[in-house]
Write a protein that holds these residues in place. Structure first.
Motif, mmCIF file in Angstrom:
data_model
loop_
_atom_site.group_PDB
_atom_site.id
_atom_site.type_symbol
_atom_site.label_atom_id
_atom_site.label_comp_id
_atom_site.label_asym_id
_atom_site.label_seq_id
_atom_site.Cartn_x
_atom_site.Cartn_y
_atom_site.Cartn_z
ATOM 1 N N TRP A 166 53.989 24.104 38.068
ATOM 2 C CA TRP A 166 54.439 23.907 39.621
ATOM 3 C C TRP A 166 54.891 25.853 40.499
ATOM 4 O O TRP A 166 55.534 26.462 41.402
ATOM 5 C CB TRP A 166 54.984 22.853 40.218
ATOM 6 N N HIS A 167 54.830 26.881 39.111
ATOM 7 C CA HIS A 167 55.322 27.844 39.387
ATOM 8 C C HIS A 167 53.503 29.060 40.017
ATOM 9 O O HIS A 167 52.703 29.062 39.039
ATOM 10 C CB HIS A 167 56.324 27.762 38.373
ATOM 11 N N LYS A 168 54.519 30.125 40.689
ATOM 12 C CA LYS A 168 52.718 31.061 40.911
ATOM 13 C C LYS A 168 52.780 31.697 39.802
ATOM 14 O O LYS A 168 51.934 32.181 39.768
ATOM 15 C CB LYS A 168 53.330 31.894 42.173
ATOM 16 N N GLY A 169 54.232 31.891 39.061
ATOM 17 C CA GLY A 169 53.194 33.060 37.539
ATOM 18 C C GLY A 169 53.064 31.475 36.541
ATOM 19 O O GLY A 169 52.909 32.745 35.341
ATOM 20 N N TYR A 170 53.157 30.217 36.697
ATOM 21 C CA TYR A 170 52.059 29.648 35.517
ATOM 22 C C TYR A 170 50.674 30.120 34.781
ATOM 23 O O TYR A 170 49.852 31.170 35.930
ATOM 24 C CB TYR A 170 51.981 28.225 36.250
ATOM 25 N N SER A 171 50.601 30.441 34.126
ATOM 26 C CA SER A 171 49.788 31.322 32.779
ATOM 27 C C SER A 171 49.448 30.277 31.610
ATOM 28 O O SER A 171 49.075 30.217 31.357
ATOM 29 C CB SER A 171 50.245 32.536 31.800
ATOM 30 N N PRO A 177 47.160 23.040 39.245
ATOM 31 C CA PRO A 177 47.011 21.765 40.052
ATOM 32 C C PRO A 177 47.254 22.795 41.460
ATOM 33 O O PRO A 177 47.112 23.940 41.603
ATOM 34 C CB PRO A 177 49.037 21.690 39.524
ATOM 35 N N GLU A 178 46.308 22.346 42.073
ATOM 36 C CA GLU A 178 46.100 22.808 43.170
ATOM 37 C C GLU A 178 47.029 23.867 44.193
ATOM 38 O O GLU A 178 46.893 24.678 44.835
ATOM 39 C CB GLU A 178 45.376 21.762 44.284
ATOM 40 N N LYS A 179 48.481 22.901 44.079
ATOM 41 C CA LYS A 179 49.268 23.440 45.037
ATOM 42 C C LYS A 179 49.626 24.524 44.711
ATOM 43 O O LYS A 179 49.906 25.997 45.326
ATOM 44 C CB LYS A 179 50.280 22.846 44.760
ATOM 45 N N THR A 180 49.039 24.983 43.144
ATOM 46 C CA THR A 180 49.905 26.358 42.068
ATOM 47 C C THR A 180 49.319 27.344 42.823
ATOM 48 O O THR A 180 49.532 28.521 42.484
ATOM 49 C CB THR A 180 50.485 26.256 41.001
ATOM 50 N N ALA A 181 47.738 27.076 42.562
ATOM 51 C CA ALA A 181 46.517 27.482 43.291
ATOM 52 C C ALA A 181 46.701 28.610 44.423
ATOM 53 O O ALA A 181 46.288 29.293 44.361
ATOM 54 C CB ALA A 181 45.278 26.591 42.749
ATOM 55 N N VAL A 186 51.243 36.749 40.203
ATOM 56 C CA VAL A 186 51.391 35.533 39.463
ATOM 57 C C VAL A 186 51.356 35.908 38.057
ATOM 58 O O VAL A 186 50.730 37.021 37.321
ATOM 59 C CB VAL A 186 50.500 35.407 40.231
ATOM 60 N N GLY A 187 51.021 34.092 37.619
ATOM 61 C CA GLY A 187 50.814 33.971 36.305
ATOM 62 C C GLY A 187 48.940 34.392 36.274
ATOM 63 O O GLY A 187 47.996 34.639 36.655
ATOM 64 N N ILE A 188 48.652 34.583 34.975
ATOM 65 C CA ILE A 188 47.358 34.692 34.150
ATOM 66 C C ILE A 188 46.992 33.693 33.792
ATOM 67 O O ILE A 188 46.993 33.261 32.350
ATOM 68 C CB ILE A 188 46.538 35.782 33.705
ATOM 69 N N PRO A 189 46.399 31.486 34.535
ATOM 70 C CA PRO A 189 45.818 30.964 33.882
ATOM 71 C C PRO A 189 45.009 31.021 32.528
ATOM 72 O O PRO A 189 44.151 31.607 32.407
ATOM 73 C CB PRO A 189 45.296 29.999 34.784
ATOM 74 N N GLY A 190 45.401 30.032 31.552
ATOM 75 C CA GLY A 190 44.432 29.409 30.454
ATOM 76 C C GLY A 190 45.037 30.820 28.691
ATOM 77 O O GLY A 190 44.287 30.946 28.186
ATOM 78 N N THR A 191 45.550 31.568 29.535
ATOM 79 C CA THR A 191 45.965 32.968 28.470
ATOM 80 C C THR A 191 47.870 32.494 28.115
ATOM 81 O O THR A 191 48.009 32.958 26.997
ATOM 82 C CB THR A 191 46.630 34.003 29.512
ATOM 83 N N LYS A 234 66.256 22.992 27.960
ATOM 84 C CA LYS A 234 66.281 24.327 28.635
ATOM 85 C C LYS A 234 65.198 24.265 29.928
ATOM 86 O O LYS A 234 64.507 23.439 30.156
ATOM 87 C CB LYS A 234 65.575 24.500 27.557
ATOM 88 N N THR A 235 66.514 25.316 30.731
ATOM 89 C CA THR A 235 64.820 25.501 31.431
ATOM 90 C C THR A 235 63.790 25.844 31.494
ATOM 91 O O THR A 235 63.830 27.350 30.377
ATOM 92 C CB THR A 235 65.513 26.550 32.772
ATOM 93 N N LEU A 236 62.988 25.803 31.451
ATOM 94 C CA LEU A 236 61.574 26.046 30.969
ATOM 95 C C LEU A 236 61.052 27.369 31.910
ATOM 96 O O LEU A 236 61.616 27.938 33.031
ATOM 97 C CB LEU A 236 60.191 25.139 31.104
ATOM 98 N N PRO A 237 60.116 28.865 31.047
ATOM 99 C CA PRO A 237 60.588 30.364 31.868
ATOM 100 C C PRO A 237 59.511 29.143 32.858
ATOM 101 O O PRO A 237 58.319 28.968 33.087
ATOM 102 C CB PRO A 237 59.602 30.799 30.581
ATOM 103 N N ALA A 238 58.997 30.864 33.974
ATOM 104 C CA ALA A 238 58.354 30.648 35.213
ATOM 105 C C ALA A 238 57.048 30.383 34.203
ATOM 106 O O ALA A 238 56.134 29.346 35.238
ATOM 107 C CB ALA A 238 57.747 31.635 36.126
ATOM 108 N N ASP A 239 56.180 31.036 33.785
ATOM 109 C CA ASP A 239 54.627 31.266 33.240
ATOM 110 C C ASP A 239 54.609 29.905 32.213
ATOM 111 O O ASP A 239 53.339 29.185 32.119
ATOM 112 C CB ASP A 239 54.462 31.983 32.279
ATOM 113 N N GLU A 240 55.885 28.701 31.739
ATOM 114 C CA GLU A 240 55.393 27.748 31.799
ATOM 115 C C GLU A 240 55.728 26.502 33.139
ATOM 116 O O GLU A 240 55.276 25.130 32.389
ATOM 117 C CB GLU A 240 55.974 27.740 30.053
ATOM 118 N N ARG A 241 55.882 26.910 33.875
ATOM 119 C CA ARG A 241 55.690 25.850 35.479
ATOM 120 C C ARG A 241 54.760 25.258 35.678
ATOM 121 O O ARG A 241 54.528 26.290 36.450
ATOM 122 C CB ARG A 241 56.829 26.226 35.357
#
Length: 370
Positions: free
Chosen positions: A44-49, A55-59, A78-83, A35-42
């Motif tokens: 490497w994606h700017k929507g990662y939460s 990762p530095e590249k995502t930041a 963008v995502g909200i890391p740690g949520t 299954k393809t993961l949603p953006a907030d679980e990737r």
């Protein structure tokens, strides 16, 4: 234009537009990828939460999006890391897959990853140790590890049980993936259904290597002069472990280092035998001689017969030449003795790792039986 009305091949319907989608042509390429993961679980994606380290590249992606949104007067996408919790399986309830001892395989642990996605490691980046014996030996030796990959549906034996149990006790993330995915990660190298991700190999300091060897009753070291095949390096390390050697050292340049291939060929012996890299091999050999070692260079045209080597019972340094040219001129001149292995006249020479194994076996025999 006159006459067009009688043209039987003229177009009478509107021209068909571009078709939508691929018509299922790309479906086969997605098989086995999960299954393809949603953006907030990737990660490497700017929507990662996720809760894992960002990762530095995502930041950088997220910061770029915030600046663009501020300039355009809109909310940043963008995502909200740690949520969002992107880890699972922290307990040990198992996945239901039986093991040889009647227990159950542990569940996934560590960050979620999208099947099929693989980064290209740098030269100093982490590597995968492959094969059941190398992984077992690395875990027994407390080699630092960042992840354990176990292929789905593999045959469970005592080694797999020990690997999974030890990794779990040490808190190493255990990721169960398909065999096809593990094949892609390893480039088709034989992995026996298991791979351990480890940081770059930590070499021993040369002075510490020599000092530790001198603490033994009969010190035995091996030096490699320009051996460039990691399989030969791994085989030599395995022989050193098998015949009671106390360490290996090799040049930093123009020689093989401890890679995943060398690890696998050594069958895990690289976890038990200290290995050092030196800037100047000739200088290192001289340092060993000053410490009391007798340096012997393996040479097909050597003046001393291996089976008449009296120096084998004392502190000994065995110098093995490269696969093609053998010992370099300066290294050969530095050695105290040049030793040849008696062979049939129809055979010109032995492989570097085989020559080392034969020599170490004879040294071990002499030291045991005299």
């Amino acid at each position: 234009m006159p006459g067009n009305s009688s043209n039987r091949s003229r177009r009478v319907t509107a021209k068909k537009g571009a078709s939508m989608g691929s018509g299922g042509k790309n479906r086969s390429g997605l098989k086995g990828r999960g299954k393809t993961l949603p953006a907030d679980e990737r990660p490497w994606h700017k929507g990662y939460s996720g809760t894992e380290k960002l990762p530095e590249k995502t930041a950088r992606k997220q910061e770029k999006e915030r600046r663009a949104a501020a300039a355009e007067g809109r909310a940043p996408k963008v995502g909200i890391p740690g949520t969002k919790d992107t880890t699972w399986g922290r307990g040990w309830k198992g996945t239901g897959k039986p093991t040889a001892r009647g227990g159950k395989m542990p569940p996934h642990r560590g960050p979620r990853i999208a099947p099929g996605r693989r980064s290209n490691p740098t030269k100093e980046g982490p590597e995968l140790l492959l094969g059941r014996n190398p992984v077992v030996e690395a875990l027994r030796a407390d080699i630092p590890a960042t992840a354990l990959y176990v292929a789905q549906g593999i045959d469970i034996d005592e080694r797999i049980n020990e690997i999974v149990r030890t990794a779990g006790d040490r808190g190493i993330p255990i990721l169960e993936i398909s065999r096809n995915e593990l094949d892609r990660m390893t480039g088709g190298v034989l992995h026996q259904g298991v791979g351990l991700q480890v940081p770059p190999f930590a070499y021993e300091q040369f002075d510490d290597l020599v000092a530790a060897a001198m603490e033994q009753t009969t010190p035995l070291l091996v030096a490699l002069d320009g051996v460039t095949d990691p399989r030969n390096l791994g085989a030599v390390i395995r022989s050193v472990a098998a015949f009671g050697g106390h360490g290996v050292f090799l040049p930093e340049r123009r020689a093989a280092g401890i890679t995943a291939t060398a690890w696998r060929t050594s069958a895990g012996a690289a976890a038990r035998v200290p290995v050092s890299q030196v800037v100047n091999l000739t200088r290192a050999i001289k340092a060993c001689q000053q410490a009391g070692f007798t340096a012997i260079g393996l040479d097909a045209d050597g003046d001393t017969d291996l089976y008449e080597l009296e120096a084998a019972v004392g502190p000994l340094l065995v110098v093995v030449g490269s696969e093609g040219r053998g010992l370099s001129r300066l290294v050969g001149e530095t050695c105290d003795l040049r030793v040849g292995i008696p062979m049939a006249s129809t055979v010109e020479s032995l492989n570097a790792s085989v020559a080392a194994a034969v020599t170490l076996a004879e040294v071990a025999r002499r030291r045991t039986y005299g």
